[in-house]
Design an enzyme around this catalytic site. Structure first.
Site, short mmCIF file in Angstrom:
data_model
loop_
_atom_site.label_atom_id
_atom_site.label_comp_id
_atom_site.label_asym_id
_atom_site.label_seq_id
_atom_site.Cartn_x
_atom_site.Cartn_y
_atom_site.Cartn_z
N ASP A 56 2.67 -5.38 7.48
CA ASP A 56 1.86 -4.70 7.87
C ASP A 56 0.13 -4.94 8.00
O ASP A 56 -0.04 -6.01 6.67
CB ASP A 56 1.59 -3.48 6.36
CG ASP A 56 0.82 -2.28 6.32
OD1 ASP A 56 -0.41 -3.13 7.41
OD2 ASP A 56 0.60 -1.68 4.85
N GLN A 66 -4.68 -5.66 6.59
CA GLN A 66 -5.46 -6.45 6.27
C GLN A 66 -5.51 -7.70 6.98
O GLN A 66 -6.46 -8.52 5.72
CB GLN A 66 -5.51 -6.36 4.91
CG GLN A 66 -5.26 -5.17 4.03
CD GLN A 66 -7.24 -4.44 4.05
OE1 GLN A 66 -8.44 -4.84 4.20
NE2 GLN A 66 -7.34 -3.33 3.92
N CYS A 101 -5.01 2.89 -3.35
CA CYS A 101 -3.40 2.82 -3.13
C CYS A 101 -2.35 2.35 -3.41
O CYS A 101 -1.62 1.76 -2.66
CB CYS A 101 -3.86 3.62 -1.70
SG CYS A 101 -4.76 4.36 -1.11
N HIS A 123 0.54 -1.40 0.35
CA HIS A 123 -0.02 0.10 -0.05
C HIS A 123 0.67 1.37 0.00
O HIS A 123 2.04 0.85 0.54
CB HIS A 123 -0.49 0.06 1.10
CG HIS A 123 -2.03 0.96 1.49
ND1 HIS A 123 -1.73 2.51 1.79
CD2 HIS A 123 -3.30 0.89 1.32
CE1 HIS A 123 -3.01 3.06 1.59
NE2 HIS A 123 -3.93 1.91 1.20
N LYS A 148 -10.94 -0.86 10.28
CA LYS A 148 -10.80 -2.13 9.64
C LYS A 148 -11.00 -2.78 10.20
O LYS A 148 -10.99 -3.68 9.70
CB LYS A 148 -9.76 -1.70 9.06
CG LYS A 148 -9.58 -0.81 7.84
CD LYS A 148 -7.95 -1.15 6.97
CE LYS A 148 -7.74 -0.16 6.74
NZ LYS A 148 -8.36 0.55 5.37
N1 PMP Z 1 -1.78 -0.93 4.62
C1 PMP Z 1 -2.93 -2.06 3.95
C2 PMP Z 1 -2.48 -3.04 3.32
C3 PMP Z 1 -4.40 -1.35 3.75
O1 PMP Z 1 -4.88 -1.75 3.29
C4 PMP Z 1 -3.85 0.26 4.20
C5 PMP Z 1 -6.12 0.77 4.47
N2 PMP Z 1 -6.05 1.02 2.73
C6 PMP Z 1 -3.16 1.13 4.67
C7 PMP Z 1 -2.41 0.08 4.79
C8 PMP Z 1 -3.65 2.95 5.46
O2 PMP Z 1 -4.50 2.40 6.31
P1 PMP Z 1 -5.00 3.47 7.29
O3 PMP Z 1 -5.18 4.16 6.26
O4 PMP Z 1 -6.43 2.82 7.59
O5 PMP Z 1 -3.51 4.23 7.83
#
Ligand code: PMP
Length: 404
Positions: A199, A202, A363, A122, A225
């Site tokens: 990370d 997910q 993203c 991401h 999430k």
């Molecule tokens: N890493 C991953 C794998 C994600 O899916 C996301 C959110 N789509 C993020 C980081 C960022 O999370 P946040 O916007 O809650 O900071």
């Protein structure tokens, strides 16, 4: 297995209608809906406990502090951390990743040092390292994936050099659903003497996580999430590492003593928590984690995996539909494109049928580039989704196809 019918009643938003049709909410990788208990925890705290934490001698402040610290212990237990000193509250995964990039970068990286990422990261786990590249001249190395969206572990191992300082890898891809073998990656990295950041944005919402079993040195996730509120997230870090790293931000709460000549910092975890923390968010997050554990994370995983397999089957049978991410170990995300229909058009027309999916680059632009596309449509599942909703998605796609 829990009753879906009962569980859905816990989430009032799921009974909403959109354009006169029942909402089919399939954008859970972006954010999950909230059960009543979580919203009630927020209301309860504001109506009857609210006071700033860690500062007051008065009753309310002490009660709010206790709730906040209880939440920290709850998070530690949820992910198998040895101690609550290893749990830092942040605004979310993004802030947690920025914290590591900043503090680890300050303490452990200089010009020419390398961080290993993967193609499926991401942007939150790419851009902070690029900023560190700009500030300190560090080098980013990227482990490739194959056509099915599986990480090439041998290629990853070949990226280790004498300058490698950290491996930072997503546990589950937010686009492909690929579950990366983070235990094996950690064993590999540790054999090279290198720490690992996972990370978990997910993964934490979908199946049991034990940071000790993984062996990782850092892990990040977001409250929103995992059925919790927005604005709160977690950085787990091994105490040995967190002790070595400098603070990320300065201010109240994170100091032991301040004079104009010199400041000494608080102990863990407060050293990394400048300013008034989101103590309402932390208490509500703890409630969300209770909710998840009451249903059972193994049950949630089994249900979501079943939905994912079913969706792959149903969508895979639609002519002209191309699926991305066919790893064997795949979590609750299905990404696709349909020949001759722009992903944005497909998403917009599905929305008109009450079906909420994500479209665009998610993203993860380097990943889009890897697959030679500008964007994809993504359906992502949560504990409350049903097979009937997958059917609605498949029928919706068929309907849109007939329009083109
Ligand atoms: N890493 C991953 C794998 C994600 O899916 C996301 C959110 N789509 C993020 C980081 C960022 O999370 P946040 O916007 O809650 O900071």
């Amino acid at each position: 297995m829990y009753s879906l019918e009962e569980v859905r009643k816990d989430f009032p938003i799921l009974s909403r209608e959109i354009y006169g049709r029942p909402l089919v909410y399939l954008d859970n990788a972006a954010t999950t809906q909230k059960p009543r208990e979580v919203v009630e925890a927020i209301e309860r705290e504001y109506y009857s406990v609210n006071a700033n934490v860690h500062r007051g001698v008065h009753f309310l402040s002490q009660q709010a502090t206790e709730l906040h610290e209880q939440a920290r212990r709850r998070v530690a237990r949820f992910i198998g951390a040895r101690s609550e000193r290893e749990i830092i509250f942040t605004r979310g995964t993004t802030e947690s990743l920025n914290l590591v990039a900043f503090s680890f970068g300050e303490a452990c990286m200089s010009e020419g040092d390398e961080v290993i990422l993967t193609t499926m990261e991401h942007h939150s786990n790419i851009v902070p390292w690029q900023m560190l590249h700009d500030r300190r001249g560090i080098v980013i190395r990227v482990a490739p994936i194959d056509e099915r969206g599986v990480l090439d572990l041998e290629a990853l191992e070949r990226l280790f050099t004498g300058r490698t300082r950290l491996v930072a890898v997503t546990h589950v891809s937010n686009v492909l659903g690929t579950v990366n073998p983070v235990e094996a990656i950690t064993t590999m990295a540790h054999a090279h003497g290198i720490p690992v950041l996972v990370d978990g944005a997910q993964s934490v919402p979908h199946f049991p996580i034990d940071v000790e079993a993984i062996g990782c040195d850092f892990l990040t996730f977001s409250g929103h999430k995992v059925y919790g509120p927005t604005g709160i997230g977690v950085l787990y870090g091994r105490e040995e590492w967190l002790d070595r790293l400098p603070p990320y931000q300065g201010g109240g709460e994170m100091i032991s003593h301040v004079s104009f000549e010199r400041t000494t910092y608080e102990q863990l975890p407060y050293k990394f928590e400048a300013g008034t923390p989101d103590y309402v968010g932390s208490a509500a997050l703890a409630q969300a984690l209770d909710y998840v554990d009451d249903l059972g994370r193994d049950c949630i995983r089994a249900h979501e995996r079943d939905l994912t397999r079913y969706a792959m089957e149903r969508l895979g049978a639609i002519p002209g539909l191309h699926l991305y991410g066919e790893a064997e170990d795949k979590d609750a995300v299905v990404a696709f494109n349909v020949e001759g229909i722009h992903h944005l058009d497909l998403g917009t027309l599905l929305d008109r049928l009450g079906i909420a999916v994500r479209t665009g680059h998610h993203c993860a632009q380097p990943l889009m580039e890897r697959f030679g596309v500008e964007g994809m449509v993504r359906a992502s599942f949560a504990l409350y989704n049903t097979r009937a909703e997958v059917d609605a998605l498949a029928e919706g796609i068929e309907r849109v196809r007939r329009m083109f």
